[in-house]
Design an enzyme around this catalytic site. Structure first.
Site, short mmCIF file in Angstrom:
data_model
loop_
_atom_site.label_atom_id
_atom_site.label_comp_id
_atom_site.label_asym_id
_atom_site.label_seq_id
_atom_site.Cartn_x
_atom_site.Cartn_y
_atom_site.Cartn_z
N CYS A 190 0.73 -1.21 -0.19
CA CYS A 190 0.11 0.08 -0.11
C CYS A 190 0.93 1.22 -0.15
CB CYS A 190 -1.12 -0.09 1.34
SG CYS A 190 -1.61 1.39 1.94
N CYS A 238 0.26 3.73 2.89
CA CYS A 238 0.78 3.21 3.92
C CYS A 238 2.15 3.64 4.20
CB CYS A 238 0.47 1.89 4.10
SG CYS A 238 -1.21 1.16 3.94
#
Length: 99
Positions: free
Chosen positions: A24, A27
């Site tokens: 991600c 993230c």
């Protein structure tokens, strides 16, 4: 994991849980922000990162549909939840409101 998780969130100190995934992009952007939050608040917060791919049952229990998803727990209760990246000052202010 869930027994240990329950021990972690059952804390008088606010606990920020970051549900994330290695693949991600946002993230990865959030990681240094969380580090700065920890540096600013020190003992005033616990920050726990949980990989949704390795902890699918926990992610399902809290209905984490997208990453990153952050939650603040205090005394075992979920006080706040938001998906996406927040800036350091927003997170610090949010955590302090539960201190």
């Amino acid at each position: 994991m869930s027994q240990k998780f329950n021990e972690i969130i059952n804390s008088e100190t606010p606990v920020l849980i970051d549900f994330f995934a290695d693949w991600c992009g946002p993230c990865k952007m959030l990681a240094p922000i969380l580090k700065e939050v920890k540096e600013e608040l020190g003992e005033g917060v616990k920050i726990i990162k949980i990989d949704v791919d390795k902890n699918q049952q926990l992610a399902a229990k809290y209905q984490v549909r997208g990453v990153p998803t952050m939650m603040i727990f205090k005394d075992g209760e979920q006080k706040w939840r938001q998906s996406g990246v927040l800036q350091k000052d927003d997170l610090v202010q949010r955590i302090r409101s539960y201190s």
